[in-house]
Design a protein around this motif. Structure first.
Motif, PDB file in Angstrom:
ATOM      1  N   LEU A  66       0.833  -1.207   0.000  1.00  0.00           N
ATOM      2  CA  LEU A  66       0.000   0.000   0.000  1.00  0.00           C
ATOM      3  C   LEU A  66       0.867   1.257   0.000  1.00  0.00           C
ATOM      4  O   LEU A  66       0.522   2.261  -0.620  1.00  0.00           O
ATOM      5  N   SER A  67       2.002   1.185   0.678  1.00  0.00           N
ATOM      6  CA  SER A  67       2.916   2.318   0.688  1.00  0.00           C
ATOM      7  C   SER A  67       3.503   2.556  -0.707  1.00  0.00           C
ATOM      8  O   SER A  67       3.650   3.709  -1.134  1.00  0.00           O
ATOM      9  N   ILE A  68       3.824   1.480  -1.400  1.00  0.00           N
ATOM     10  CA  ILE A  68       4.316   1.605  -2.778  1.00  0.00           C
ATOM     11  C   ILE A  68       3.237   2.244  -3.661  1.00  0.00           C
ATOM     12  O   ILE A  68       3.520   3.153  -4.444  1.00  0.00           O
ATOM     13  N   TYR A  69       2.023   1.780  -3.515  1.00  0.00           N
ATOM     14  CA  TYR A  69       0.907   2.347  -4.297  1.00  0.00           C
ATOM     15  C   TYR A  69       0.747   3.836  -4.011  1.00  0.00           C
ATOM     16  O   TYR A  69       0.599   4.646  -4.929  1.00  0.00           O
ATOM     17  N   SER A  70       0.797   4.200  -2.732  1.00  0.00           N
ATOM     18  CA  SER A  70       0.647   5.612  -2.363  1.00  0.00           C
ATOM     19  C   SER A  70       1.791   6.452  -2.916  1.00  0.00           C
ATOM     20  O   SER A  70       1.575   7.579  -3.368  1.00  0.00           O
ATOM     21  N   SER A  71       3.007   5.900  -2.865  1.00  0.00           N
ATOM     22  CA  SER A  71       4.167   6.639  -3.378  1.00  0.00           C
ATOM     23  C   SER A  71       4.054   6.858  -4.881  1.00  0.00           C
ATOM     24  O   SER A  71       4.333   7.954  -5.381  1.00  0.00           O
ATOM     25  N   VAL A  72       3.630   5.831  -5.605  1.00  0.00           N
ATOM     26  CA  VAL A  72       3.483   5.968  -7.058  1.00  0.00           C
ATOM     27  C   VAL A  72       2.355   6.943  -7.383  1.00  0.00           C
ATOM     28  O   VAL A  72       2.484   7.796  -8.267  1.00  0.00           O
ATOM     29  N   ALA A  74       1.373   9.420  -5.671  1.00  0.00           N
ATOM     30  CA  ALA A  74       1.778  10.787  -5.336  1.00  0.00           C
ATOM     31  C   ALA A  74       2.942  11.266  -6.202  1.00  0.00           C
ATOM     32  O   ALA A  74       3.386  12.401  -6.062  1.00  0.00           O
ATOM     33  N   GLY A  75       3.477  10.390  -7.067  1.00  0.00           N
ATOM     34  CA  GLY A  75       4.566  10.772  -7.945  1.00  0.00           C
ATOM     35  C   GLY A  75       5.938  10.695  -7.284  1.00  0.00           C
ATOM     36  O   GLY A  75       6.908  11.219  -7.825  1.00  0.00           O
ATOM     37  N   ARG A  76       6.035  10.077  -6.132  1.00  0.00           N
ATOM     38  CA  ARG A  76       7.321   9.918  -5.435  1.00  0.00           C
ATOM     39  C   ARG A  76       7.950   8.586  -5.859  1.00  0.00           C
ATOM     40  O   ARG A  76       7.995   7.626  -5.089  1.00  0.00           O
ATOM     41  N   MET A  77       8.448   8.553  -7.072  1.00  0.00           N
ATOM     42  CA  MET A  77       8.963   7.297  -7.636  1.00  0.00           C
ATOM     43  C   MET A  77      10.219   6.806  -6.915  1.00  0.00           C
ATOM     44  O   MET A  77      10.414   5.600  -6.784  1.00  0.00           O
ATOM     45  N   GLU A  78      11.059   7.706  -6.435  1.00  0.00           N
ATOM     46  CA  GLU A  78      12.271   7.276  -5.718  1.00  0.00           C
ATOM     47  C   GLU A  78      11.902   6.507  -4.452  1.00  0.00           C
ATOM     48  O   GLU A  78      12.509   5.490  -4.130  1.00  0.00           O
ATOM     49  N   ASP A  79      10.889   6.988  -3.728  1.00  0.00           N
ATOM     50  CA  ASP A  79      10.421   6.275  -2.535  1.00  0.00           C
ATOM     51  C   ASP A  79       9.865   4.903  -2.923  1.00  0.00           C
ATOM     52  O   ASP A  79      10.108   3.903  -2.249  1.00  0.00           O
ATOM     53  N   ALA A  80       9.106   4.872  -4.018  1.00  0.00           N
ATOM     54  CA  ALA A  80       8.517   3.605  -4.479  1.00  0.00           C
ATOM     55  C   ALA A  80       9.612   2.611  -4.859  1.00  0.00           C
ATOM     56  O   ALA A  80       9.521   1.431  -4.525  1.00  0.00           O
ATOM     57  N   TYR A  81      10.658   3.088  -5.543  1.00  0.00           N
ATOM     58  CA  TYR A  81      11.763   2.195  -5.929  1.00  0.00           C
ATOM     59  C   TYR A  81      12.465   1.617  -4.693  1.00  0.00           C
ATOM     60  O   TYR A  81      12.830   0.446  -4.665  1.00  0.00           O
ATOM     61  N   GLN A  82      12.655   2.455  -3.686  1.00  0.00           N
ATOM     62  CA  GLN A  82      13.290   1.965  -2.454  1.00  0.00           C
ATOM     63  C   GLN A  82      12.423   0.901  -1.779  1.00  0.00           C
ATOM     64  O   GLN A  82      12.932  -0.122  -1.316  1.00  0.00           O
ATOM     65  N   GLU A  83      11.135   1.122  -1.735  1.00  0.00           N
ATOM     66  CA  GLU A  83      10.222   0.159  -1.111  1.00  0.00           C
ATOM     67  C   GLU A  83      10.160  -1.144  -1.907  1.00  0.00           C
ATOM     68  O   GLU A  83      10.119  -2.237  -1.327  1.00  0.00           O
ATOM     69  N   VAL A  84      10.172  -1.040  -3.232  1.00  0.00           N
ATOM     70  CA  VAL A  84      10.212  -2.238  -4.079  1.00  0.00           C
ATOM     71  C   VAL A  84      11.509  -2.999  -3.834  1.00  0.00           C
ATOM     72  O   VAL A  84      11.521  -4.231  -3.749  1.00  0.00           O
ATOM     73  N   GLY A  85      12.614  -2.261  -3.696  1.00  0.00           N
ATOM     74  CA  GLY A  85      13.894  -2.897  -3.397  1.00  0.00           C
ATOM     75  C   GLY A  85      13.858  -3.666  -2.081  1.00  0.00           C
ATOM     76  O   GLY A  85      14.415  -4.764  -1.977  1.00  0.00           O
ATOM     77  N   ILE A  86      13.179  -3.106  -1.082  1.00  0.00           N
ATOM     78  CA  ILE A  86      13.042  -3.798   0.211  1.00  0.00           C
ATOM     79  C   ILE A  86      12.278  -5.107   0.029  1.00  0.00           C
ATOM     80  O   ILE A  86      12.675  -6.142   0.554  1.00  0.00           O
ATOM     81  N   ILE A  87      11.170  -5.058  -0.704  1.00  0.00           N
ATOM     82  CA  ILE A  87      10.380  -6.275  -0.913  1.00  0.00           C
ATOM     83  C   ILE A  87      11.182  -7.315  -1.694  1.00  0.00           C
ATOM     84  O   ILE A  87      11.152  -8.505  -1.370  1.00  0.00           O
ATOM     85  N   VAL A  88      11.894  -6.889  -2.728  1.00  0.00           N
ATOM     86  CA  VAL A  88      12.689  -7.829  -3.527  1.00  0.00           C
ATOM     87  C   VAL A  88      13.783  -8.454  -2.672  1.00  0.00           C
ATOM     88  O   VAL A  88      13.993  -9.669  -2.713  1.00  0.00           O
ATOM     89  N   LEU A  89      14.473  -7.652  -1.875  1.00  0.00           N
ATOM     90  CA  LEU A  89      15.530  -8.173  -0.999  1.00  0.00           C
ATOM     91  C   LEU A  89      14.956  -9.154   0.019  1.00  0.00           C
ATOM     92  O   LEU A  89      15.512 -10.236   0.238  1.00  0.00           O
ATOM     93  N   PHE A  90      13.839  -8.784   0.629  1.00  0.00           N
ATOM     94  CA  PHE A  90      13.208  -9.669   1.605  1.00  0.00           C
ATOM     95  C   PHE A  90      12.771 -10.980   0.952  1.00  0.00           C
ATOM     96  O   PHE A  90      12.971 -12.059   1.515  1.00  0.00           O
TER      97      PHE A  90
END
Length: 115
Positions: A66-72, A74-90
């Motif tokens: 949901l945080s990734i969705y909210s970031s995208v 709102a146009g905060r793509m850098e935040d979304a990329y970081q959150e996606v990176g966390i999920i991929v790493l996990f």
């Protein structure tokens, strides 16, 4: 799990609790752990039901998807990329852990068969 182990233990006169804790549970542990890890991973990626039932309240009910969705949104793509990176790493760590558990379980099985 092969039912013959249970039947063999019963013919030896072992109690039901001993059969469960000393024979069935150790044999079923890899499957239980894998199921638990996969269920957790599925829950981590849940989006629709969480948004519909719990909402998207920051700091209370917001999950990482949901945080990734909210970031995208709102146009905060850098935040979304970081959150996606966390999920991929996990997810990578979870897959490696599952493979190590399976490998360890298979090695135990081979040692038992050699005896």
């Amino acid at each position: 799990m092969d039912k013959n182990y249970r039947y063999a233990a019963q013919t030896l006169g072992l109690s039901e609790s001993y059969i469960f804790f000393k024979i069935q549970l150790p044999l079923a542990t890899p499957g239980i752990l894998s199921g638990g890890i996969l269920s957790f991973a599925r829950g981590l990626g849940e989006f629709g039901a969480t948004a519909m039932i719990a909402g998207n309240i920051a700091g209370k009910t917001r999950t990482l998807p949901l945080s990734i969705y909210s970031s995208v949104a709102a146009g905060r793509m850098e935040d979304a990329y970081q959150e996606v990176g966390i999920i991929v790493l996990f997810s990578f760590v979870v897959v490696v852990a599952m493979n190590l558990i399976t490998l360890k379980s298979n090695k135990k099985g081979l040692k038992r068969k050699k005896l």
